[in-house]
Design an enzyme around this catalytic site. Structure first.
Site, PDB file in Angstrom:
ATOM      1  N   HIS A   1       0.833  -1.220   0.000  1.00 52.50           N
ATOM      2  CA  HIS A   1       0.000   0.000   0.000  1.00 52.50           C
ATOM      3  C   HIS A   1       0.861   1.261   0.000  1.00 52.50           C
ATOM      4  O   HIS A   1       0.451   2.301   0.519  1.00 52.50           O
ATOM      5  CB  HIS A   1      -0.954   0.009   1.203  1.00 52.50           C
ATOM      6  CG  HIS A   1      -1.650  -1.294   1.425  1.00 52.50           C
ATOM      7  ND1 HIS A   1      -2.791  -1.657   0.757  1.00 52.50           N
ATOM      8  CD2 HIS A   1      -1.313  -2.355   2.207  1.00 52.50           C
ATOM      9  CE1 HIS A   1      -3.150  -2.881   1.140  1.00 52.50           C
ATOM     10  NE2 HIS A   1      -2.258  -3.324   2.001  1.00 52.50           N
TER      11      HIS A   1
ATOM     12  N   SER B   1      16.153  20.145 -17.398  1.00 51.66           N
ATOM     13  CA  SER B   1      14.943  20.939 -17.639  1.00 51.66           C
ATOM     14  C   SER B   1      15.318  22.194 -18.412  1.00 51.66           C
ATOM     15  O   SER B   1      16.409  22.735 -18.240  1.00 51.66           O
ATOM     16  CB  SER B   1      14.323  21.306 -16.296  1.00 51.66           C
ATOM     17  OG  SER B   1      13.569  22.492 -16.399  1.00 51.66           O
TER      18      SER B   1
ATOM     19  N   LYS C   1      17.445  20.633 -12.221  1.00 51.36           N
ATOM     20  CA  LYS C   1      16.772  19.358 -12.444  1.00 51.36           C
ATOM     21  C   LYS C   1      17.638  18.274 -13.089  1.00 51.36           C
ATOM     22  O   LYS C   1      18.463  18.543 -13.944  1.00 51.36           O
ATOM     23  CB  LYS C   1      15.539  19.565 -13.327  1.00 51.36           C
ATOM     24  CG  LYS C   1      14.466  20.366 -12.654  1.00 51.36           C
ATOM     25  CD  LYS C   1      13.650  19.519 -11.720  1.00 51.36           C
ATOM     26  CE  LYS C   1      12.365  19.170 -12.409  1.00 51.36           C
ATOM     27  NZ  LYS C   1      11.666  18.094 -11.852  1.00 51.36           N
TER      28      LYS C   1
ATOM     29  N   GLU D   1      10.366   7.221 -17.506  1.00 53.96           N
ATOM     30  CA  GLU D   1       8.947   7.583 -17.669  1.00 53.96           C
ATOM     31  C   GLU D   1       8.403   7.033 -18.990  1.00 53.96           C
ATOM     32  O   GLU D   1       7.269   6.567 -19.075  1.00 53.96           O
ATOM     33  CB  GLU D   1       8.783   9.103 -17.607  1.00 53.96           C
ATOM     34  CG  GLU D   1       9.065   9.639 -16.209  1.00 53.96           C
ATOM     35  CD  GLU D   1       9.387  11.130 -16.191  1.00 53.96           C
ATOM     36  OE1 GLU D   1       9.192  11.813 -17.199  1.00 53.96           O
ATOM     37  OE2 GLU D   1       9.868  11.590 -15.136  1.00 53.96           O
TER      38      GLU D   1
END
Ligand code: ARG
Length: 435
Positions: free
Chosen positions: A153, A274, A280, A287
């Site tokens: 969970h 970025s 970043k 992804e």
């Protein structure tokens, strides 16, 4: 257009020809189509339908087409109906006898099977490599026995070994490999000889054709040979399953690389930056791996939906079975980058082990300790749960923060040894089982 001359008076309009053409998707089939045509021509010669000379002309014509394609993969223009007509159109007069005893229906079924079994080979090779890299990673010093929390969970559950965690991925990928090897048995059968679906009076030696093309046998029901795509469904679904595995793995790595977890560091060789935020370092490739599953599932649903309710046998709908090529390419693409990604994961072992200790992750081990001393599990669960509640109020992270004396006086059956038994490394080691 060659096919229209006999039956039809009018030419097809250009837009319809473009709409119905499969030449773009078929480019991936070109070499398979040539190879099966050589085998078919040989079978025609053996059966007496082609002279030696005619066979020579056809096979040398086919080998010329092959050479042209090797030089320029875009050699066939877009003006063809499909790859079969494109190849035939290059053979001139000699090729006019080649199509005896076959149809594009069994021909395309054959090409697609040849494409898929090669894709299986590449996928299996890629999965082997990923498995090897995982094994190397697990055997790096300090990795297998390091502790980390496992989650249920998305809440810290209990400490486990990093080796166990990484081994899970090996289990997935080894089953994926097994799945592809098994489904390849159903792919790797020769449909050629079924012609349009009713078989043909032009009797060729199918066993030799199967042998020459590396098939494990022939498909014996001619309708089955042209109508069925369950092997395509299986392949697409197996790609979906791998995609799901990689998607979950990518998600874990993305989470673990976040500041919040800080379990791993994204290697600069895979990171993106970025355009606006100078600080970043983003895991974009992970992804994309995470989202590839969406595309793969879409392809599987696509082929299932194409097949649903389709009347027997061949219908042009089947031309869209080539969505599965995208599944193959997607999976192969992921497998090509995965070894590098895995090899370059650097674990923050201290952070992982600290996280494994925090949040009373030793509660279940403590309850089991009490069971080993003779307490009923439910009672142990309640007593330990109450201590967790109180410990959190006091700002404790685990049972080591409790004074030993307090535990001994408050918890029935607890003895001096409780502390050793809930020591993280020992507790994990006590749980490891081979069978
Ligand atoms: N381009 C077709 C396909 O990919 C080849 C078979 C055409 N057969 C037919 N009966 N029109 O499925």
């Amino acid at each position: 257009m060659i096919l229209r001359k006999g039956r039809l008076k009018k030419d097809q309009i250009k837009k319809i020809a473009e709409f119905t053409s499969s030449i773009e998707e078929d480019r991936a089939l070109a070499f398979y189509d040539i190879r099966q045509s050589v085998a078919h021509a040989r079978a025609l010669k053996k059966a007496g339908y082609l002279s030696k000379k005619e066979f020579k002309e056809i096979s040398s014509g086919l080998s010329d087409v092959k050479k042209k394609l090797e030089k320029d993969p875009g050699f066939f223009g877009s003006g063809h109906d499909d790859i079969h007509m494109a190849v035939e159109s290059e053979l001139g007069k000699a090729g006019e006898k080649l199509h005896a005893g076959r149809s594009r229906n069994d021909q395309v079924a054959c090409d697609v099977r040849m494409y898929l079994r090669d894709a299986v080979k590449e996928i299996v090779k890629g999965l082997d490599e990923v498995g090897d890299v995982l094994e190397e990673k697990i055997s790096e010093p300090g990795i297998a026995g390091a502790c980390m929390p496992f989650y249920t969970h998305l809440q810290r559950a209990q400490p486990i070994n990093l080796g166990t965690y990484l081994e899970l991925y090996r289990c997935w990928f080894s089953r994926d490999k097994e799945r592809f090897i098994q489904l390849n048995k159903r792919i790797n059968r020769l449909p050629l000889g079924a012609a349009a679906g009713a078989s043909t009076s032009i009797k060729t030696d199918r066993e030799s054709v199967a042998k020459e093309l590396g098939f494990e046998g022939t498909i014996d029901n001619s309708l089955d040979a042209v109508a069925s795509r369950d092997h395509v469904i299986e392949f697409a679904c197996a790609c979906s399953t791998i995609g799901t595995h990689f998607s979950r793995m990518a998600e874990e790595l993305i989470l673990f690389a976040s500041k919040e977890f800080s379990f791993i560091d994204i290697d600069e060789s895979i990171a993106e930056t970025s355009s606006i935020m100078p600080q970043k370092k983003n895991p974009d490739c992970l992804e994309l791996i995470r989202s590839a599953a969406g595309k793969l599932n879409g392809n599987a649903v696509s082929i299932l939906t194409i097949m649903k309710g389709l009347p027997l046998t061949y219908n042009r709908d089947l031309q869209n079975d080539r969505v599965v090529f995208d599944s193959a390419r997607t999976v192969i693409g992921i497998l090509e980058i995965m070894p590098h990604i895995i090899r370059n994961i650097s674990f923050n072992l201290k952070r992982m082990s600290d996280a494994a200790r925090e949040g009373f992750t030793d509660a279940a081990d403590f309850a089991e300790y009490l069971v080993s001393k003779g307490m009923e599990f439910r009672r142990a669960h309640r007593i330990v749960g109450e201590l967790v509640k109180e410990g959190i109020e006091r700002g404790y992270e685990n049972f080591s923060d409790y004074p030993v004396k307090e535990i001994l006086s408050r918890v029935p059956r607890a003895e001096e040894d409780f502390r050793d038994i809930i020591k993280m490394e020992e507790a994990v080691a006590r749980r490891i089982r081979k069978k």
